[in-house]
Write an enzyme that holds these catalytic residues in place. Sequence first.
Site, short mmCIF file in Angstrom:
data_model
loop_
_atom_site.label_atom_id
_atom_site.label_comp_id
_atom_site.label_asym_id
_atom_site.label_seq_id
_atom_site.Cartn_x
_atom_site.Cartn_y
_atom_site.Cartn_z
CD GLU A 121 46.71 57.47 30.98
OE1 GLU A 121 47.55 58.11 30.80
OE2 GLU A 121 45.58 57.70 30.56
CG ASP A 142 37.31 59.80 22.91
OD1 ASP A 142 37.63 60.63 23.56
OD2 ASP A 142 38.05 58.80 22.77
O1 G3I Z 1 42.50 74.56 33.48
C1 G3I Z 1 43.74 75.17 32.60
C2 G3I Z 1 43.63 76.58 32.31
O2 G3I Z 1 43.55 77.35 33.37
C3 G3I Z 1 44.61 77.12 31.20
O3 G3I Z 1 44.32 78.36 30.83
C4 G3I Z 1 44.49 75.97 29.79
C5 G3I Z 1 45.50 76.58 28.86
O4 G3I Z 1 46.89 76.20 29.46
O5 G3I Z 1 44.87 74.80 30.45
C6 G3I Z 1 43.92 74.36 31.17
O6 G3I Z 1 43.95 73.03 31.43
C7 G3I Z 1 43.97 71.87 30.56
C8 G3I Z 1 42.82 70.86 31.04
O7 G3I Z 1 42.72 69.70 30.40
C9 G3I Z 1 41.44 71.73 31.29
O8 G3I Z 1 41.03 71.89 30.19
C10 G3I Z 1 45.04 71.33 30.29
O9 G3I Z 1 45.97 72.22 29.58
C11 G3I Z 1 45.18 70.33 29.38
O10 G3I Z 1 46.30 69.59 29.33
C12 G3I Z 1 44.12 69.30 29.81
O11 G3I Z 1 43.78 68.08 29.02
C13 G3I Z 1 43.13 67.12 29.63
C14 G3I Z 1 44.06 65.92 29.46
O12 G3I Z 1 43.50 64.62 29.92
C15 G3I Z 1 45.46 66.16 30.15
O13 G3I Z 1 46.21 65.04 30.10
C16 G3I Z 1 42.02 66.71 28.95
O14 G3I Z 1 40.90 67.85 29.15
C17 G3I Z 1 41.45 65.62 29.32
O15 G3I Z 1 40.16 65.03 28.57
C18 G3I Z 1 42.27 64.42 29.24
O16 G3I Z 1 41.74 63.16 29.87
C19 G3I Z 1 42.78 61.97 30.08
C20 G3I Z 1 42.05 61.21 31.38
O17 G3I Z 1 42.03 62.20 32.26
C21 G3I Z 1 42.79 60.04 31.48
N1 G3I Z 1 43.06 59.14 29.99
C22 G3I Z 1 43.25 59.86 28.91
C23 G3I Z 1 42.60 61.07 28.87
C24 G3I Z 1 42.75 61.95 27.53
O18 G3I Z 1 44.09 62.27 27.59
#
Ligand code: G3I
Length: 337
Positions: free
Chosen positions: A132, A241
């Site tokens: 990105e 998705d």
């Molecule tokens: O692991 C922490 C946990 O310890 C904590 O308690 C919790 C609450 O704050 O957060 C957890 O981390 C989260 C992580 O996912 C794992 O679940 C983050 O807050 C959350 O922001 C993160 O979201 C991910 C997102 O990228 C971040 O931008 C999504 O799961 C993931 O599916 C998404 O994937 C991205 C690709 O990498 C790039 N392309 C876009 C796609 C969708 O945004």
Amino acid sequence: MIPNTLRAAADARGFRIGAAADPGLLEMEPEYASTLCGQFNMLTPENVMKSGPIHPASDRYEFGPADALMRFARRHDMQVRGHTLVWHNQMADWLSHRSWTPGEWRSRMEEHIAAVAGRYAGQIAAWDVVNEAIADDGSLRASPWLKGIGPTYLESAFRAAHQADPAARLFYNDYGAEGLGAKSDGVLHLVRKLLDRDVPIHGVGLQMHVELNDYPLPGQVADNMERLGRLGLEVQITELDVRLPQPCSTAALERQAQLYGDILDAGLAAPNCTALTLWGVSDRHSWVPGFFHGWDHALVFDAEYRPKPAYHALLKRLVQAGCKDRPGEQGASPPPS
Ligand code: G3I
């Protein structure tokens, strides 16, 4: 024997079908693990290889969760897409709030890439080296990497990744650049410049996060794949998705199935498209409801791991594609959708 899983049908076609995976669920939910290895021949760590989770302190790496996914993939003969070495999101705090010189920024980035890509050298089929980096208007996104290092950060990242793992196919990955438009033109311009400088880049990842009424026209996706192919680049659909508005209707599920099928058809028809990855195993753990209020049901297995119409649409097309590739099997009729 007509293949009755996505994995078997993709294997028969010599195609890769993957899913984004979370190692924490492998132990917690046996059905998550069995669906992942039973239906997919490739996986992408959804979060655990990103810089924040894997490199939480300048002198500390947390490889455990990524190692667990690598072990699972090895045990089940699955390819792994590494995701992602350089991104402006989920950066470790120590990395994103600093005022370093460009040289210091570059060294930190190259050290990170060497450590992470080096650890899994020879085990990663493809890396999303940079994720990105292009803004909606086609210009370079003003990320901490661009501000810290300058436009050459992309070239440095790909060269560092190739040095760390010469066997891995190196991808540039982005969203909103799947079809034709300013952003996909910007991606084309970027990868063409990298190729002109003999930068080791092998492919472009088209994320394909779409919704039922807003998606790139399959014909334009095909045209975009074709023009990237003319540069000698591979393409993969890396994060597919199709989110639906809640409450979810039968009609919406049927339209979702059609769209999943059309997107897969575009990939199967493109000689340079080698894989399609779904951004999750089932609706139970999709990122969508947490990020898009009022939207859900984006994947092909529901929250109880039951196959949805979109699953059958993918299976039908993969079986048909496999039959086309094996003339002797022309008579094999695909499973009912
Ligand atoms: O692991 C922490 C946990 O310890 C904590 O308690 C919790 C609450 O704050 O957060 C957890 O981390 C989260 C992580 O996912 C794992 O679940 C983050 O807050 C959350 O922001 C993160 O979201 C991910 C997102 O990228 C971040 O931008 C999504 O799961 C993931 O599916 C998404 O994937 C991205 C690709 O990498 C790039 N392309 C876009 C796609 C969708 O945004």
